[in-house]
Design a protein around this motif. Structure first.
Motif, PDB file in Angstrom:
ATOM      1  N   VAL A   1       0.858  -1.285   0.073  1.00 26.95           N
ATOM      2  CA  VAL A   1      -0.093   0.010   0.131  1.00 26.95           C
ATOM      3  C   VAL A   1       0.657   1.216  -0.059  1.00 26.95           C
ATOM      4  O   VAL A   1       0.746   2.347  -0.621  1.00 26.95           O
ATOM      5  CB  VAL A   1      -0.921  -0.071   1.253  1.00 26.95           C
ATOM      6  CG1 VAL A   1      -1.719   1.309   1.310  1.00 26.95           C
ATOM      7  CG2 VAL A   1      -1.998  -1.122   0.975  1.00 26.95           C
ATOM      8  N   ALA A   2       2.054   1.271   0.674  1.00 31.37           N
ATOM      9  CA  ALA A   2       2.845   2.520   0.848  1.00 31.37           C
ATOM     10  C   ALA A   2       3.170   2.680  -0.810  1.00 31.37           C
ATOM     11  O   ALA A   2       3.505   3.931  -1.114  1.00 31.37           O
ATOM     12  CB  ALA A   2       4.039   1.952   1.565  1.00 31.37           C
ATOM     13  N   PHE A   3       3.873   1.921  -1.438  1.00 35.90           N
ATOM     14  CA  PHE A   3       4.042   1.641  -2.836  1.00 35.90           C
ATOM     15  C   PHE A   3       2.928   2.424  -3.526  1.00 35.90           C
ATOM     16  O   PHE A   3       3.101   3.464  -4.265  1.00 35.90           O
ATOM     17  CB  PHE A   3       4.597   0.623  -3.385  1.00 35.90           C
ATOM     18  CG  PHE A   3       4.640   0.706  -5.013  1.00 35.90           C
ATOM     19  CD1 PHE A   3       5.687   1.299  -5.514  1.00 35.90           C
ATOM     20  CD2 PHE A   3       3.594   0.152  -5.656  1.00 35.90           C
ATOM     21  CE1 PHE A   3       5.558   1.593  -6.971  1.00 35.90           C
ATOM     22  CE2 PHE A   3       3.589   0.399  -7.143  1.00 35.90           C
ATOM     23  CZ  PHE A   3       4.579   0.831  -7.871  1.00 35.90           C
ATOM     24  N   ILE A   4       1.761   2.123  -3.321  1.00 31.92           N
ATOM     25  CA  ILE A   4       0.613   2.622  -4.304  1.00 31.92           C
ATOM     26  C   ILE A   4       0.326   4.010  -3.781  1.00 31.92           C
ATOM     27  O   ILE A   4       0.171   4.715  -4.665  1.00 31.92           O
ATOM     28  CB  ILE A   4      -0.496   1.790  -4.023  1.00 31.92           C
ATOM     29  CG1 ILE A   4      -0.169   0.484  -4.550  1.00 31.92           C
ATOM     30  CG2 ILE A   4      -1.860   2.453  -4.522  1.00 31.92           C
ATOM     31  CD1 ILE A   4      -1.522  -0.784  -3.973  1.00 31.92           C
ATOM     32  N   TYR A   5       0.554   4.395  -2.488  1.00 30.60           N
ATOM     33  CA  TYR A   5       0.399   5.646  -2.191  1.00 30.60           C
ATOM     34  C   TYR A   5       1.561   6.584  -2.934  1.00 30.60           C
ATOM     35  O   TYR A   5       1.224   7.723  -3.274  1.00 30.60           O
ATOM     36  CB  TYR A   5       0.620   5.782  -0.553  1.00 30.60           C
ATOM     37  CG  TYR A   5      -0.615   5.415   0.296  1.00 30.60           C
ATOM     38  CD1 TYR A   5      -1.798   4.994  -0.463  1.00 30.60           C
ATOM     39  CD2 TYR A   5      -0.660   5.569   1.592  1.00 30.60           C
ATOM     40  CE1 TYR A   5      -3.002   4.763   0.506  1.00 30.60           C
ATOM     41  CE2 TYR A   5      -1.676   5.143   2.456  1.00 30.60           C
ATOM     42  CZ  TYR A   5      -2.900   4.634   1.830  1.00 30.60           C
ATOM     43  OH  TYR A   5      -3.792   4.407   2.634  1.00 30.60           O
TER      44      TYR A   5
END
Length: 159
Positions: free
Chosen positions: A73-77
């Motif tokens: 999710v951090a990457f997507i953010y």
């Protein structure tokens, strides 16, 4: 904006996105394999189910799943943030107001991610994971199973 300025702006975003992608590669892919890698970070001893399988404790598995999904999710953010930065402008709003808005929005996004990762871990992983020792990396030591002990006794005492 001149061509040189545009080139530097594009290059700046490209470096940031490339860095994010390189960091996330560790956590993308087969979730089951990622769980094993997180569960046994470089070394460890796998307990057994009395046969030829390792038992991965559900509570530790959930911790690993939370770590994996949090990183994804951090990457997507990061990717969404960089992509949106191309279209955004601050305008005439005071910098301190923008900073406060960024902190509030970041807090909300982080809170949502923490809650979602925990829910996903609890919903998808309700029990211990039973996995064959053959599917574990070579650096994982194993404890003797009942089957191993029986074979040793039979070899030793010829029963």
């Amino acid at each position: 904006m001149d061509c040189r300025g545009l080139f530097i702006y594009v290059l700046s975003l490209a470096f940031q996105i490339a860095g994010a992608v390189l960091l996330i590669l560790k956590y993308w892919g087969n979730t089951r394999q990622r769980i094993i890698n997180e569960y046994f970070p470089g070394t460890g001893i796998a307990s057994n189910d009395g046969d030829d399988n390792a038992v991965l404790d559900v509570f530790r598995v959930r911790e690993c799943v939370i770590e994996i999904y949090s990183s994804r999710v951090a990457f997507i953010y990061i990717a969404i943030g960089y992509a949106l930065s191309v279209f955004g402008e601050k305008g005439d709003v005071a910098s301190i107001i923008v900073l406060l808005m960024v902190f509030v929005a970041s807090g909300v996004l982080i809170g949502v991610e923490f809650m979602l990762a925990r829910v996903v871990a609890r919903v998808l992983y309700k029990d211990d994971i039973i996995i064959s020792y053959a599917d574990l990396p070579e650096y994982i030591d194993r404890t003797a199973s009942t089957k191993d002990i029986d074979e040793l006794i039979n070899k030793t005492f010829g029963e």
